[in-house]
Design an enzyme around this catalytic site. Sequence first.
Site, PDB file in Angstrom:
ATOM      1  N   LYS A 210      83.930  95.307 156.900  1.00  0.00           N
ATOM      2  CA  LYS A 210      84.300  95.440 155.491  1.00  0.00           C
ATOM      3  C   LYS A 210      85.145  96.677 155.202  1.00  0.00           C
ATOM      4  CE  LYS A 210      79.990  95.162 154.310  1.00  0.00           C
ATOM      5  NZ  LYS A 210      78.784  95.192 153.464  1.00  0.00           N
TER       6      LYS A 210
ATOM      7  N   GLU B 137      73.993 101.939 152.805  1.00  0.00           N
ATOM      8  CA  GLU B 137      75.452 102.034 152.753  1.00  0.00           C
ATOM      9  C   GLU B 137      75.973 101.768 151.358  1.00  0.00           C
ATOM     10  OE1 GLU B 137      75.904 100.429 157.311  1.00  0.00           O
ATOM     11  OE2 GLU B 137      77.220  99.627 155.780  1.00  0.00           O
TER      12      GLU B 137
ATOM     13  N   HIS C 170      78.154 104.048 147.482  1.00  0.00           N
ATOM     14  CA  HIS C 170      79.189 103.661 146.509  1.00  0.00           C
ATOM     15  C   HIS C 170      78.812 103.992 145.070  1.00  0.00           C
ATOM     16  CE1 HIS C 170      82.012 101.433 149.056  1.00  0.00           C
ATOM     17  NE2 HIS C 170      80.955 101.173 149.806  1.00  0.00           N
TER      18      HIS C 170
ATOM     19  N   THR D  53      72.849  90.424 168.320  1.00  0.00           N
ATOM     20  CA  THR D  53      71.953  89.319 167.954  1.00  0.00           C
ATOM     21  C   THR D  53      71.028  89.736 166.819  1.00  0.00           C
ATOM     22  OG1 THR D  53      70.485  89.962 169.757  1.00  0.00           O
ATOM     23  CG2 THR D  53      72.040  88.171 170.184  1.00  0.00           C
ATOM     24  N   GLY D  54      71.601  90.493 165.878  1.00  0.00           N
ATOM     25  CA  GLY D  54      70.881  90.798 164.648  1.00  0.00           C
ATOM     26  C   GLY D  54      71.139  89.712 163.632  1.00  0.00           C
ATOM     27  N   GLY D  55      71.097  90.088 162.346  1.00  0.00           N
ATOM     28  CA  GLY D  55      71.207  89.104 161.268  1.00  0.00           C
ATOM     29  C   GLY D  55      72.415  88.204 161.408  1.00  0.00           C
TER      30      GLY D  55
ATOM     31  N   GLY E 161      69.743  98.927 156.075  1.00  0.00           N
ATOM     32  CA  GLY E 161      70.938  99.717 156.376  1.00  0.00           C
ATOM     33  C   GLY E 161      72.067  99.429 155.412  1.00  0.00           C
TER      34      GLY E 161
END
Lengths: 357, 357
Positions: free
Chosen positions: B151, B222, B226, B11-13, B218
């Site tokens: 992803k 991440e 990259h 129940t996050g974003g 977060g």
Amino acid sequence: MDEITFAVLGTGGIGRRALEVSQYKDTLTPVAACDRHGVAVDFDGLDVDELLAATEGNIDSEPRDDEVVTDGGAATSTAEGGVKQHGEDRGVVASSQARPSEDPIQAIIDHGDRIDAVLLALPNYEHDFIPRTADRFAEGGYAGVVIDVLKRSRVIDMLDDRSEAFEESGITFICGAGATPGLLTGAAALAAQSFVEVTDVDIWWGVGLESGYEDNRGTVREDIAHLPEYDIETARELSEDEIEAIIDDRDGVIEFEDMEHADDVLLERAGVCDAEDVSVGGILDVRNDEKPTTTTVRVTGRTFDGETATNTFRLGDETSMEANVNGPALGYLKAGVRRNRAGEYGVFGPAELMPGF
Amino acid sequence: MDEITFAVLGTGGIGRRALEVSQYKDTLTPVAACDRHGVAVDFDGLDVDELLAATEGNIDSEPRDDEVVTDGGAATSTAEGGVKQHGEDRGVVASSQARPSEDPIQAIIDHGDRIDAVLLALPNYEHDFIPRTADRFAEGGYAGVVIDVLKRSRVIDMLDDRSEAFEESGITFICGAGATPGLLTGAAALAAQSFVEVTDVDIWWGVGLESGYEDNRGTVREDIAHLPEYDIETARELSEDEIEAIIDDRDGVIEFEDMEHADDVLLERAGVCDAEDVSVGGILDVRNDEKPTTTTVRVTGRTFDGETATNTFRLGDETSMEANVNGPALGYLKAGVRRNRAGEYGVFGPAELMPGF
């Protein structure tokens, strides 16, 4: 996906191009093709090169005085009854793989248990011709996919009336699966996914038809019925010379607005928006192969967080009408076979084969 | 389509926004939601407004030292473990509909026979967290849809390893069904339909994250992995201050090229093109909500008639990351339920839910 066998009814513009494009698809094997006077069947796969070469410039044609000229748009050819015919062996029987037939459609139906899908690439002799052809497949015990590239909104309703019969027969009928409706309808359904409410779908096509003009005179006549000064009846009564005069008046470029195209009912039945929120128009240039305008789908809607935005899908100008009709037709055919094998029968539009809205 | 019940794990974003967006979908009824410490279940439908209001700013969070920071892109938040926590009743149990649970996932599984689909909106604790969670559903006898918005290319392979188990259980696993991969993967698969060979798929995203920055730290970490100067390990070891310094150096705007995104393997498994022909990049602006660049998919290919062209799909700049993740996630969820009800089980990517290529 496993191997798919398919038949093509009609070997005019769309039927021929569908056979040609299928050669690039590993999983698709064309096993039958017919026109009104002949049929070719080979379950090892038709020799498409031979069939196309043998019938080049030799397309079967009949006068079509009974044709109801109501179709809209130039994105698919409905003139695949064709304008060319030579010699006694006109049409598909010019191919060494074909034989004459009194009832070629029945010949296909008789082989139906070995045919996964049937692409109806038929001229629009009458507006109920495709539904009646579908009836024959249902009554003949065919169980598989039937797919068309029709454009007329009214035909969707006629097919819906047959939904129960299709379900009983095990037929998955995919309707309106060419460029528009078809590719562009699917693009609109996908573009809608950003929104919780779609307010406008604007489909705008460009077709350059110089080298395809001879084969598509029927489409041009049908398109003229969409001009404000004409309607179905008056366009139907135009002589060839009168049509040429209309084209000359416009220097070969005809612009259409608010066309009657089945994209509207196909998006509504998928729950994307109301049919009245969809508008279709475009520009046809019969004297250039270059597109007079870029084919574009604009989907405007409201996001869950209260923004209004427009997502856009554009076809590269170098993609021909034929590429944009036949690639999607075979793509939707494959999607239909998958549905059929899973036991989903009835009538489906392109947008219903996309993520749900 | 018939009524669909679904559960949200996390129940996050993403989980919260999925619940919110589902309120606009007549056929979708959210019946369960959980985080690590609690679960809410109501088969009459959760009161989403109450749940969202009660847990606002009260998202459950734990230190995530064990997190493998490998994800790419800012199009989905993987920080929905969140940054906010207050009081004893942190997380979903702040809602009057929820109760504490030692094993909330098991509580969902125990109700699985009444849940059509489970959306995994979980933080990426470890890179095999989603596959292991799917294992629990398969082992627990769940038969239905499991869908994620992951992803990472590598996770697709891990799910494929479980394909047989899913088939035996009656699970239809839809992977990578957010914005990219997800919406944009589907757009690429549809745009490919004009071509007989696809040579390049170029996905380019823009995200403006000012107001969502706190919730998405977060993801930013991440994404930094990259950048050419960093990799998974070095990005993982960065302090918050060091991350802020990297952002300051770039005035809040970070550009990414050649990201490891699952769009590549998802398009390859659908037969659209080789994974190596897919490139993903984008620009993240953490100091503006306006997108720094327009999210665009370009599909270049060769048509059957020998032309080379590029079809293009563009998202309106006003569509937020949240709109473009959650609309498609629920759309693919519905498509997955349809597949599941027809008896199609295993692992599916977004492009496999489109017309076949």
